[in-house]
Scaffold this active site. Sequence first.
Site, PDB file in Angstrom:
ATOM      1  CB  SER A  21      -0.859   0.118   1.225  1.00 15.90           C
ATOM      2  OG  SER A  21      -1.769   1.257   1.334  1.00 15.90           O
ATOM      3  N   GLY A  46      -3.857   3.687   0.862  1.00 17.17           N
ATOM      4  CA  GLY A  46      -4.710   3.964   2.074  1.00 17.17           C
ATOM      5  C   GLY A  46      -5.921   4.861   1.495  1.00 17.17           C
ATOM      6  CB  CYS A 130      -0.036   5.674   8.879  1.00 16.10           C
ATOM      7  SG  CYS A 130       0.599   7.085   8.086  1.00 16.10           S
ATOM      8  N   GLY A 242       8.635  -5.223   4.347  1.00 18.88           N
ATOM      9  CA  GLY A 242       9.715  -4.423   4.807  1.00 18.88           C
ATOM     10  C   GLY A 242      10.973  -4.509   4.307  1.00 18.88           C
TER      11      GLY A 242
END
Lengths: 302, 250
Positions: A21, A46, A130, A242
């Site tokens: 995202s 998002g 976030c 990640g």
Amino acid sequence: MSRLAVELAGIRLQNPVLAASGTFGYGREYAGLVPPARLGAVITKGTSLEPWPGNPPPRTVETAAGMLNSIGLENPGLNHLVEEDLPWLAGQGATVIVNVVGRTIEEYVAVAEVLDRHRGVSGLELNISCPNVDKGGLAFGAAPETAYALVRAVRKRTRLPLLVKLSPNVTDLVRIAQRVREAGADGLSAVNTLVGMAIDLERRRPVLGNVTGGLSGPAIKPVALAAVWRLYQVGLPILGLGGIATWSDAAEFLLAGATAIAVGTATFARPRAMLEIVEGLEGYLACQGIANVSELVGRAHG
Amino acid sequence: MELEQAEILEHREVAPGYRRLVLAAPAIAGRAGPGQFVHLRVGEGPHPLLRRPLSVAGRRGEALTLLYRVVGEGTALLATRRPGERLDLLGPLGRGFTFIDGREPLLVAGGAGVAPLLFLAAEARAAGRKPLVLLGVATAAEVVGEDELAALGIPLEVSTDDGSRGRRGPVTDLLAGRLEGKAIYACGPAAMVRRLKELAPGVPGQVSLEAAMACGVGACRGCACRTAGGYRMVCADGPVFDLGEVVFDE
């Protein structure tokens, strides 16, 4: 059945490589280079109930083997997603997971309710991690009970598979994940960016307009991998992300316990990175004589 | 938008700190217009991580010319790449300049901002227009593009910070008496563009902006700039904007 086909939290994927995202827009921006139908799924930018303007610039800065962003979840809102982006993605034959953001529990619930009725959506990813917004995001994901309350409220109003995206910037990641599971989540996305900052020596001020931002890119891969390793014990399917840039990075995440992986920042450097990772994993499985990628999941735990 | 492994044909310093890079990039060169940019990888490894956006300064057949100034780690690494090597190029990207009908082009450049305007000047000439280029640099040695402009018969006026060539002072000091019937096309530092807006309030114009970028294609929303209509992305909504719509906060 293809070697790469997997099921993640009840969502069938033709391969375990997803667009993370916020790094792939709504798929259209990269369509000329990356046909969205060739990915496991597209996780959208998002999306909030109303359009959000995002944070003041500068919003990005490069760091050692990584980058910081403080975009602030700029997005054109739910109506735009439903009227423009979902029909386009459906036309492309893409599998779609919508990343959901909100300032309040009610806003998350409202978005989830609308998407619950939408055929073009295979699942939701709740963003409670976030680091760049004051309300919403990490404000929900930093503690087990606020995370529980949010996921519980959304769970009651949707039957869609529910992934919950977690932050590594917490005291007890496993405890939060356990509460998210008890609230009815179907899977975990781990991890979102790490809080970081950079300072401009000429101006003697923070580089980013929002002061701090989220660190991503190869620099955070070992941190994310360790998070996936620890979360494996929670027992929910994991979407690992990640710092993944290559198929071997992806394979490490699968072995650590991820059922599928997402690629984000690497796409900026190499727009076709996700397609290369799909090919690389296919080759690895063939070489190792493994019939399906799911056989790798968690195998590093012995 | 194409992804191309472009061979370096020529790469040399043309003024202190300024380098011209000519690439064999048939797919991108064929489609690039003035004001558009390419997003290129300066190295192979994970650091520097991000691509660097560079304006297209010209094209000839399958060759694409870039003109850049070495300002940091990425451009310093790019400066070490040699002819025969290949660069990973994404482009052409962004929205470029469009000619405003009925007005002759007045091109206003600050420093390395001359790059996209050299391309625009050549296209203007090819379209039968009569462009004039105003260029502001720190010192006479930093005047670049003069030969190309002269070869096309395009007049160039220079200002320098140190007075070593042309008028001493900012390039906007050259505007007086030159705005009648013109359309402005600008690229340069924020201070230059801000002054331009003050001095030429009624003159139609466009400006190419610069920003740190991650994706370069509008996906990440990272290169926001302020406009009268809210935040817009330099990479995908620009880099060329109407002069009237860009907003400076300082």
